[in-house]
Motif scaffolding. Structure first.
Motif, mmCIF file in Angstrom:
data_model
loop_
_atom_site.group_PDB
_atom_site.id
_atom_site.type_symbol
_atom_site.label_atom_id
_atom_site.label_comp_id
_atom_site.label_asym_id
_atom_site.label_seq_id
_atom_site.Cartn_x
_atom_site.Cartn_y
_atom_site.Cartn_z
ATOM 1 N N ASP A 1 0.821 -1.212 0.000
ATOM 2 C CA ASP A 1 0.000 0.000 0.000
ATOM 3 C C ASP A 1 0.856 1.264 0.000
ATOM 4 O O ASP A 1 0.437 2.313 -0.497
ATOM 5 N N SER A 2 2.061 1.178 0.568
ATOM 6 C CA SER A 2 2.923 2.361 0.642
ATOM 7 C C SER A 2 3.315 2.868 -0.737
ATOM 8 O O SER A 2 3.612 4.063 -0.898
ATOM 9 N N VAL A 3 3.332 1.992 -1.744
ATOM 10 C CA VAL A 3 3.695 2.426 -3.094
ATOM 11 C C VAL A 3 2.632 3.382 -3.633
ATOM 12 O O VAL A 3 2.942 4.407 -4.247
ATOM 13 N N LEU A 4 1.352 3.053 -3.396
ATOM 14 C CA LEU A 4 0.279 3.944 -3.855
ATOM 15 C C LEU A 4 0.302 5.260 -3.072
ATOM 16 O O LEU A 4 0.010 6.329 -3.617
ATOM 17 N N LYS A 5 0.646 5.191 -1.776
ATOM 18 C CA LYS A 5 0.758 6.430 -0.998
ATOM 19 C C LYS A 5 1.916 7.288 -1.481
ATOM 20 O O LYS A 5 1.892 8.512 -1.338
ATOM 21 N N LEU A 6 2.940 6.651 -2.057
ATOM 22 C CA LEU A 6 4.085 7.389 -2.584
ATOM 23 C C LEU A 6 3.735 8.150 -3.856
ATOM 24 O O LEU A 6 4.406 9.114 -4.212
ATOM 25 N N ALA A 7 2.664 7.746 -4.544
ATOM 26 C CA ALA A 7 2.313 8.330 -5.839
ATOM 27 C C ALA A 7 1.971 9.810 -5.707
ATOM 28 O O ALA A 7 1.235 10.212 -4.810
ATOM 29 N N ASP A 8 2.532 10.612 -6.603
ATOM 30 C CA ASP A 8 2.193 12.033 -6.645
ATOM 31 C C ASP A 8 0.873 12.262 -7.360
ATOM 32 O O ASP A 8 0.195 13.251 -7.112
ATOM 33 N N GLU A 9 0.511 11.352 -8.251
ATOM 34 C CA GLU A 9 -0.733 11.491 -9.004
ATOM 35 C C GLU A 9 -1.311 10.105 -9.242
ATOM 36 O O GLU A 9 -0.591 9.190 -9.660
ATOM 37 N N VAL A 10 -2.586 9.944 -8.932
ATOM 38 C CA VAL A 10 -3.294 8.693 -9.195
ATOM 39 C C VAL A 10 -4.420 9.001 -10.171
ATOM 40 O O VAL A 10 -5.296 9.815 -9.889
ATOM 41 N N ILE A 11 -4.374 8.363 -11.337
ATOM 42 C CA ILE A 11 -5.383 8.578 -12.380
ATOM 43 C C ILE A 11 -6.224 7.313 -12.486
ATOM 44 O O ILE A 11 -5.703 6.236 -12.792
ATOM 45 N N VAL A 12 -7.509 7.433 -12.194
ATOM 46 C CA VAL A 12 -8.414 6.294 -12.279
ATOM 47 C C VAL A 12 -8.883 6.140 -13.718
ATOM 48 O O VAL A 12 -9.435 7.075 -14.303
ATOM 49 N N VAL A 13 -8.651 4.974 -14.291
ATOM 50 C CA VAL A 13 -9.162 4.646 -15.631
ATOM 51 C C VAL A 13 -10.370 3.747 -15.411
ATOM 52 O O VAL A 13 -10.241 2.602 -14.980
ATOM 53 N N ASP A 14 -11.546 4.274 -15.699
ATOM 54 C CA ASP A 14 -12.772 3.605 -15.264
ATOM 55 C C ASP A 14 -13.753 3.491 -16.426
ATOM 56 O O ASP A 14 -13.950 4.447 -17.180
ATOM 57 N N ILE A 15 -14.342 2.314 -16.587
ATOM 58 C CA ILE A 15 -15.469 2.125 -17.494
ATOM 59 C C ILE A 15 -16.500 1.279 -16.753
ATOM 60 O O ILE A 15 -16.200 0.637 -15.752
ATOM 61 N N THR A 16 -17.721 1.283 -17.235
ATOM 62 C CA THR A 16 -18.786 0.549 -16.562
ATOM 63 C C THR A 16 -18.590 -0.951 -16.753
ATOM 64 O O THR A 16 -17.975 -1.387 -17.736
ATOM 65 N N PRO A 17 -19.118 -1.774 -15.826
ATOM 66 C CA PRO A 17 -19.007 -3.231 -15.990
ATOM 67 C C PRO A 17 -19.578 -3.723 -17.316
ATOM 68 O O PRO A 17 -19.004 -4.599 -17.952
ATOM 69 N N ALA A 18 -20.711 -3.151 -17.739
ATOM 70 C CA ALA A 18 -21.324 -3.597 -18.991
ATOM 71 C C ALA A 18 -20.399 -3.317 -20.174
ATOM 72 O O ALA A 18 -20.255 -4.146 -21.085
#
Length: 900
Positions: free
Chosen positions: A172-189
């Motif tokens: 989890d510390s790696v994600l906390k180290l991130a300066d920017e988190v970009i969510v790539v999201d599409i619907t389940p369908a």
């Protein structure tokens, strides 16, 4: 920690926050493209961003896995790609990210895909995220991608949701180290449709994935985990910003709780209550103990009890603090604003009434000063007495307080009236009692106003009507005045009280209307069915405080489309009740006349077109039935949900109708193409045959041979047209089943080239084959047909007297075959479109060439064999077109990954 700051003292940034900021400035920046599941487009989004910034930044691709996806591979064009490091492993050669080459190149930004990957044995680091950490320490910005299921802290949660244990994880510390988190999201369908279209895995793997990992409920739960974890990361960044810039909170972008604990035994209950509240809000929380500056706790047991309480808070997930201060309320609020706390949890104060009067009660002081922070007072039946005096005001209920206030207002009117009579002679003091009646009406309602009128009647008579201090009335006019006062007081109090009650009713209705408005606005912006279901389920869950499930009919069967929480399931009896609600358009389940003992109650979703679905909700066993007002609000919510779902379904049907119209247009285009392209060779054949029959004996041998050659050429052209049409029919009908034999690419290429030389003798065909070409798994006949289609395409558009080149080589775990012509090329915008059906690149000799099916059929054949095909233009010296085919080699497993 220091006590509360003095007034006017200049605030300073948090030292820890400044040190963290300084350490970030000295290293590279980490950007993580986070997805809920494979196939959502993380790598595509990362490369698309790189393409848009490559002109202004030094961007290098360290490692990207395209998994055979042509769209993703196309985005690598124009980007610098570092060569991979080859590592022998168990008799095979695998390719890994070359960290030494990356450090030597030291670009501004490097792209390293698949953060959770495990490196080959004897690599410098066992995990790829450790390579990324070294790159960041070297001052290189890194872009990487990962799925939420690879986060170590969520691995057990994901295992319960999906039933699949995740082997490759990232701390989890790696994600906390991130300066920017970009969510790539599409619907389940949409993701499931991408699977069915073969854009994520090859068809066999895609079918297994849909049946296993890629279920709508599973994808919805993973999507929620990704969004929540990203929101937590953003909230941490905001708190750091507040500390670095000395900005006082709270900024109510996310909930944060603070609970104050002391040596009392009730503190354990307080901590547990705060933990439940934080869990319900999914919010971080902090437990704080305050001590007087310069004082120590006398009993040793108190210190032990405080330590035990703070340890309990840590076990329940809280951060703990011990603070020394002289002013508890000010210090608590200072901590709350610094930590961006939105809610404070306190126990009921044990201070006496004298402390309340002096404003020394902690809970009173915090509630008085915390204008922008919510305060929760947790009651406890066992509040321990303090050293304050034992006599204190009793804890009245609201009704008792209102009754005392009513009596007090009348007594106050008496005292004021008596005091005024000592100063000035008043003929009538009834207006003082009227004021008391109106005050009771305004604050407590009409019944307390009427009670105040009755009390005022007797008090006015006793203290102010002669003879005073008796209930006797000496003069008749005094009696009538008193009766008139009583009537006016009752009427005025009743009227004012009714206004008070109506105002309260209006307030409740306004809150309900506001909630309905917010819900309507949320639904108005939702067009897709999944978005409408999500918005409806979440709002109904909040409104009803119950588990919610939405069901829609599909293919004649009622199916659960969305549930909240995602793990809600329905058994056979509950599904029977839901079908009853759908068929009969009436409620079923709990509290109804049909299966009333169920936990769920099901309501039909009614529209002018009829029942389109069912909403089920499950409240607690002790929850009473809905009141009339709640029932009306629920009906309004369900009506809006039904309308929004009906609109989404109509939109989907409209899209299907548009697709049918487009299909009709394509069919018309096909018929038009057939009428032209089939008529032309037939006309040539008929003309040549007629000439031979009429003038055959009179013609020279050369003319005779020319006509026979023309017949043969046009017949071959006609045969290719018919073959393409049959192949496209097989592809669209799903009847194509390619073989999985061992195929020698060299033999297939030579056979296709020989066939091309016979069909197009005027066109030179050059073949260049690498010496180390491995076998591939596929269908040799289909591959030869693809290559011939590409040779035919090059013959049409390759320009006069220009050769067609065929080249084959090995690239990692793939075999790459390219067919190149030297024509005028293809515009960049059309490189992907030329693989669509009926798309033709232009005219040849003044006419449109072919049916526009050759490249579309070629793509279908190659993808059916697990490969990819794409177009590149310009190819050679700013001209020409190159068609590139990639097929996985039979002796490598690169790219053939199973679902996680």
């Amino acid at each position: 920690m220091a006590g509360s700051e003095r007034k006017g003292e200049k605030q300073r940034p948090d030292p820890d926050a400044l040190l963290a900021l300084a350490s970030k400035e000295a290293r590279g920046k980490l950007t993580v493209f986070l997805g809920a599941a494979p196939g959502v487009g993380k790598t595509f989004a990362m490369l698309a961003r790189a393409q848009s910034l490559k002109a202004a930044s030094d961007i290098v691709v360290g490692l990207v896995e395209t998994h055979g996806r042509a769209e993703t591979a196309g985005l690598l064009e124009g980007l610098e790609v570092l060569p991979r490091r080859t590592v022998p492993y168990r008799g095979q050669t695998i390719e890994e990210f070359d960290i030494d080459a990356a450090l030597a190149r030291k670009p501004g930004i490097i792209i390293v895909d698949e953060l959770a990957h495990t490196n080959a044995p004897e690599s410098r680091h066992p995990k790829r995220y450790q390579d990324v950490e070294e790159l960041i320490r070297a001052g290189i910005d890194v872009w990487t991608a990962m799925n939420i299921q690879h986060l170590e802290g969520l691995s057990d949660v994901v295992a319960r949701i999906t039933g699949v244990a995740v082997r490759e994880t990232v701390p989890d510390s790696v994600l906390k180290l991130a300066d920017e988190v970009i969510v790539v999201d599409i619907t389940p369908a949409e993701l499931i449709q991408r699977l069915k279209d073969g854009k994520v895995y090859v068809p066999d793997n895609a079918r297994r994935a849909i049946d296993g990992f890629f279920k709508p409920g599973t994808l919805t739960a993973l999507r929620e985990l990704a969004l929540r974890r990203t929101a937590d990361r953003v909230d941490d960044q905001m708190v750091d910003f507040l500390r670095q810039n000395v900005i006082e909170g709270p900024w109510a972008t996310a909930e944060r709780l603070l609970v104050c604990v002391g040596p009392q035994s009730s503190s354990e209950k307080l901590v547990r209550a705060a933990s439940r509240l934080a869990d319900g809000l999914n919010a971080p929380w902090t437990a704080v103990h305050l001590e007087r500056a310069g004082e120590e706790l006398n009993p040793r047991a108190d210190n032990a009890r405080i330590d035990e309480t703070l340890r309990l808070a840590e076990r329940l997930g809280a951060e703990t603090m011990r603070v020394s201060a002289s002013d508890f309320a000010t210090e608590i609020l200072r901590i709350a604003r610094r930590e961006n706390v939105t809610q404070i949890v306190l126990g009921r104060s044990a201070a006496g009434w004298w402390s309340h009067l002096r404003g020394k009660c902690l809970s009173d002081a915090i509630m008085r000063q915390a204008s922008d922070i919510g305060v929760h007072i947790i009651a406890d039946e066992e509040v321990e007495p303090s050293s304050a005096p034992r006599w204190r005001l009793p804890a009245f209920k609201f009704g008792s307080i209102a009754a005392l206030a009513t009596a007090g207002s009348v007594a106050g009117a008496v005292l004021i009236g008596l005091g005024l009579q000592l100063i000035v002679k008043l003929p009538n003091v009834s207006m003082l009692f009227m004021m008391a009646v109106l005050l009771c009406a305004i604050y407590f309602g009409r019944w307390y106003a009427i009670s105040a009128a009755a009390l005022s009647f007797f008090a006015y008579n006793f203290f102010f009507i002669p003879p005073v201090y008796t209930l006797t009335i000496a003069e008749p006019h005094e009696f009538f005045a008193l009766i008139l006062f009583l009537i006016v007081a009752v009427l005025a109090g009743g009227l004012a009280g009714r206004i008070h009650d109506q105002a309260e009713t209006v307030r409740k209705r306004s809150a309900s209307t506001q909630a309905l408005y917010e819900f309507s606005r949320k639904l108005s912006g939702a067009v897709k069915l999944d978005d409408v279901l999500w918005a409806s389920a979440s709002h109904l869950r909040n409104a009803l405080k119950a588990d919610v499930v939405l069901l829609l009919p599909e293919d004649g069967e009622l199916q659960v489309k969305l549930s909240w929480p995602p793990d809600v399931t329905l058994d056979g009896t509950e599904m029977t009740a839901a079908r009853w609600a759908l068929d009969k358009a009436e409620p079923a389940g709990r509290g109804s006349g049909t299966l009333p003992n169920l936990a769920f109650q099901f309501r039909p979703l009614l529209t002018p077109r009829g029942v389109i679905g069912v909403c089920g909700f499950r409240q607690g066993k002790a929850t009473p039935p809905l009141e009339a007002g709640e029932e009306r609000e629920l009906a309004a919510l369900l009506d809006q949900t039904a309308i929004a779902l009906d609109r989404a379904l109509l939109t989907r049907e409209s899209a299907k109708t548009a697709a049918l119209k487009q299909s009709e247009k394509l069919n018309s285009a096909l018929l038009s193409s057939l009428s032209h392209d089939l008529r032309t060779p037939l006309s040539s054949i008929i003309g040549a045959v007629t000439t031979l029959r009429q003038l055959g004996e009179k013609m020279s041998a050369a003319s005779h041979d020319d006509l026979l050659a023309s017949i043969e050429e046009e017949a071959g052209r006609l045969s290719r047209f018919v073959s393409n049409l049959l192949d496209m029919t097989r592809l669209e009908g799903g009847a194509l089943r390619p073989k999985r034999d061992w195929v020698d690419v060299c033999d297939v290429i030579r056979a296709a080239a020989d066939r091309g030389r016979k069909a197009f003798p005027e066109r030179a065909i050059e073949v260049s084959l690498a010496l180390d070409l491995p076998l591939v798994r596929g269908d040799g006949a289909l591959l030869q047909q693809v290559l011939f289609n590409l040779i035919d395409n090059a013959n049409k558009y390759g320009g006069a007297d220009a050769p067609t080149s065929i080249f084959a080589r090995r690239d990692g775990g793939d075999v790459v075959i390219s067919v190149t012509d030297l024509g005028k090329g293809v515009p960049p915008a059309d490189l992907e479109r030329i693989f669509d059906k009926f798309v033709r690149r232009g005219k040849v000799d003044g006419r449109v060439a072919g049916t526009g099916l050759g490249l579309s059929i070629s793509r279908g054949f190659i993808e059916a064999m697990g490969g990819s095909i794409k177009a590149e233009s310009p190819a050679v010296r700013k001209r020409g077109t190159r068609i590139v085919i990639r097929l996985p080699a039979a002796d490598a497993n690169v790219g053939e990954r199973s679902p996680p």
